[in-house]
Design a protein around this motif. Structure first.
Motif, PDB file in Angstrom:
ATOM      1  N   LEU A  29       0.846  -1.187   0.000  1.00  0.00           N
ATOM      2  CA  LEU A  29       0.000   0.000   0.000  1.00  0.00           C
ATOM      3  C   LEU A  29       0.883   1.239   0.000  1.00  0.00           C
ATOM      4  O   LEU A  29       1.885   1.293   0.701  1.00  0.00           O
ATOM      5  CB  LEU A  29      -0.880   0.023   1.257  1.00  0.00           C
ATOM      6  CG  LEU A  29      -1.859  -1.120   1.435  1.00  0.00           C
ATOM      7  CD1 LEU A  29      -2.532  -1.034   2.798  1.00  0.00           C
ATOM      8  CD2 LEU A  29      -2.902  -1.109   0.333  1.00  0.00           C
ATOM      9  N   SER A  30       0.495   2.223  -0.784  1.00  0.00           N
ATOM     10  CA  SER A  30       1.185   3.505  -0.700  1.00  0.00           C
ATOM     11  C   SER A  30       0.296   4.459   0.087  1.00  0.00           C
ATOM     12  O   SER A  30      -0.925   4.420  -0.012  1.00  0.00           O
ATOM     13  CB  SER A  30       1.505   4.058  -2.093  1.00  0.00           C
ATOM     14  OG  SER A  30       0.337   4.214  -2.851  1.00  0.00           O
ATOM     15  N   VAL A  31       0.938   5.282   0.901  1.00  0.00           N
ATOM     16  CA  VAL A  31       0.210   6.199   1.772  1.00  0.00           C
ATOM     17  C   VAL A  31       0.582   7.621   1.408  1.00  0.00           C
ATOM     18  O   VAL A  31       1.758   7.963   1.292  1.00  0.00           O
ATOM     19  CB  VAL A  31       0.545   5.936   3.259  1.00  0.00           C
ATOM     20  CG1 VAL A  31      -0.192   6.913   4.153  1.00  0.00           C
ATOM     21  CG2 VAL A  31       0.202   4.510   3.620  1.00  0.00           C
ATOM     22  N   ILE A  32      -0.431   8.431   1.211  1.00  0.00           N
ATOM     23  CA  ILE A  32      -0.230   9.842   0.893  1.00  0.00           C
ATOM     24  C   ILE A  32      -0.759  10.654   2.066  1.00  0.00           C
ATOM     25  O   ILE A  32      -1.930  10.529   2.435  1.00  0.00           O
ATOM     26  CB  ILE A  32      -0.983  10.230  -0.395  1.00  0.00           C
ATOM     27  CG1 ILE A  32      -0.457   9.405  -1.560  1.00  0.00           C
ATOM     28  CG2 ILE A  32      -0.869  11.726  -0.657  1.00  0.00           C
ATOM     29  CD1 ILE A  32      -1.345   9.423  -2.775  1.00  0.00           C
ATOM     30  N   LEU A  33       0.106  11.463   2.678  1.00  0.00           N
ATOM     31  CA  LEU A  33      -0.316  12.368   3.729  1.00  0.00           C
ATOM     32  C   LEU A  33      -0.331  13.773   3.154  1.00  0.00           C
ATOM     33  O   LEU A  33       0.703  14.320   2.791  1.00  0.00           O
ATOM     34  CB  LEU A  33       0.617  12.298   4.947  1.00  0.00           C
ATOM     35  CG  LEU A  33       0.309  13.290   6.073  1.00  0.00           C
ATOM     36  CD1 LEU A  33      -1.085  13.071   6.641  1.00  0.00           C
ATOM     37  CD2 LEU A  33       1.357  13.188   7.168  1.00  0.00           C
ATOM     38  N   ASP A  34      -1.519  14.326   3.041  1.00  0.00           N
ATOM     39  CA  ASP A  34      -1.708  15.673   2.517  1.00  0.00           C
ATOM     40  C   ASP A  34      -2.023  16.567   3.719  1.00  0.00           C
ATOM     41  O   ASP A  34      -3.166  16.600   4.189  1.00  0.00           O
ATOM     42  CB  ASP A  34      -2.866  15.662   1.512  1.00  0.00           C
ATOM     43  CG  ASP A  34      -3.104  17.011   0.882  1.00  0.00           C
ATOM     44  OD1 ASP A  34      -2.266  17.915   1.049  1.00  0.00           O
ATOM     45  OD2 ASP A  34      -4.155  17.173   0.226  1.00  0.00           O
ATOM     46  N   ALA A  35      -0.996  17.224   4.235  1.00  0.00           N
ATOM     47  CA  ALA A  35      -1.160  18.002   5.459  1.00  0.00           C
ATOM     48  C   ALA A  35      -0.124  19.115   5.518  1.00  0.00           C
ATOM     49  O   ALA A  35       0.962  18.990   4.960  1.00  0.00           O
ATOM     50  CB  ALA A  35      -0.993  17.086   6.671  1.00  0.00           C
ATOM     51  N   PRO A  36      -0.449  20.207   6.214  1.00  0.00           N
ATOM     52  CA  PRO A  36       0.570  21.235   6.444  1.00  0.00           C
ATOM     53  C   PRO A  36       1.654  20.664   7.351  1.00  0.00           C
ATOM     54  O   PRO A  36       1.446  19.673   8.047  1.00  0.00           O
ATOM     55  CB  PRO A  36      -0.210  22.358   7.151  1.00  0.00           C
ATOM     56  CG  PRO A  36      -1.414  21.707   7.730  1.00  0.00           C
ATOM     57  CD  PRO A  36      -1.726  20.513   6.866  1.00  0.00           C
ATOM     58  N   ASP A  37       2.847  21.295   7.343  1.00  0.00           N
ATOM     59  CA  ASP A  37       3.943  20.827   8.196  1.00  0.00           C
ATOM     60  C   ASP A  37       3.537  20.817   9.658  1.00  0.00           C
ATOM     61  O   ASP A  37       3.927  19.943  10.417  1.00  0.00           O
ATOM     62  CB  ASP A  37       5.187  21.707   8.024  1.00  0.00           C
ATOM     63  CG  ASP A  37       5.846  21.486   6.675  1.00  0.00           C
ATOM     64  OD1 ASP A  37       5.648  20.398   6.082  1.00  0.00           O
ATOM     65  OD2 ASP A  37       6.537  22.402   6.207  1.00  0.00           O
ATOM     66  N   GLU A  38       2.756  21.804  10.044  1.00  0.00           N
ATOM     67  CA  GLU A  38       2.283  21.895  11.420  1.00  0.00           C
ATOM     68  C   GLU A  38       0.800  22.228  11.416  1.00  0.00           C
ATOM     69  O   GLU A  38       0.362  23.126  10.710  1.00  0.00           O
ATOM     70  CB  GLU A  38       3.037  22.978  12.193  1.00  0.00           C
ATOM     71  CG  GLU A  38       4.505  22.669  12.388  1.00  0.00           C
ATOM     72  CD  GLU A  38       5.210  23.720  13.218  1.00  0.00           C
ATOM     73  OE1 GLU A  38       4.771  24.895  13.214  1.00  0.00           O
ATOM     74  OE2 GLU A  38       6.208  23.382  13.866  1.00  0.00           O
ATOM     75  N   LEU A  39       0.033  21.476  12.188  1.00  0.00           N
ATOM     76  CA  LEU A  39      -1.386  21.770  12.380  1.00  0.00           C
ATOM     77  C   LEU A  39      -1.660  21.535  13.860  1.00  0.00           C
ATOM     78  O   LEU A  39      -1.799  20.401  14.315  1.00  0.00           O
ATOM     79  CB  LEU A  39      -2.271  20.864  11.513  1.00  0.00           C
ATOM     80  CG  LEU A  39      -3.774  21.035  11.696  1.00  0.00           C
ATOM     81  CD1 LEU A  39      -4.209  22.477  11.436  1.00  0.00           C
ATOM     82  CD2 LEU A  39      -4.531  20.099  10.789  1.00  0.00           C
TER      83      LEU A  39
END
Length: 108
Positions: A29-39
């Protein structure tokens, strides 16, 4: 009662994704994390970790081999995207054979 503290949700999510890495590799499985560096959110860190673990664990269980898991974190108009204890909500959109999208919303 929840113990609220400010913490970086993105960093915590990365840590949990790292814990699942052997399983991702096993199922290809490939995992994509779409997030700001800090939240940063103000929440009970233990409850949020538990929620993230459950959501990612379910994604692994129900995602076929050689597919992608997309995890998105974002801030929206004074709200952060995790539930009852935090006066938030979870929405689910599911399409057979295509997948499911879980949206977790917390007040800021």
């Amino acid at each position: 009662h929840p113990e609220y503290q400010e913490f970086n949700l993105t960093a915590q999510t990365r840590k949990i994704i790292g814990n699942f890495q052997p399983v991702f590799e096993q199922k290809k499985l490939s995992v994509i994390l779409d997030a700001p560096d800090e939240l940063f959110i103000n929440a009970d860190g233990n409850l949020i970790k538990q929620l993230l673990y459950i959501l990612i664990d379910n994604a692994v269980k129900y995602t076929p081999e050689n597919k992608k898991i997309h995890i998105g974190l974002q801030q929206q108009k004074n709200k952060n995207i995790i539930v009852k204890e935090h006066k938030g909500l979870i929405e689910v959109k599911s399409t057979p054979e295509q997948g499911s999208c879980f949206t977790v919303t917390l007040p800021r």
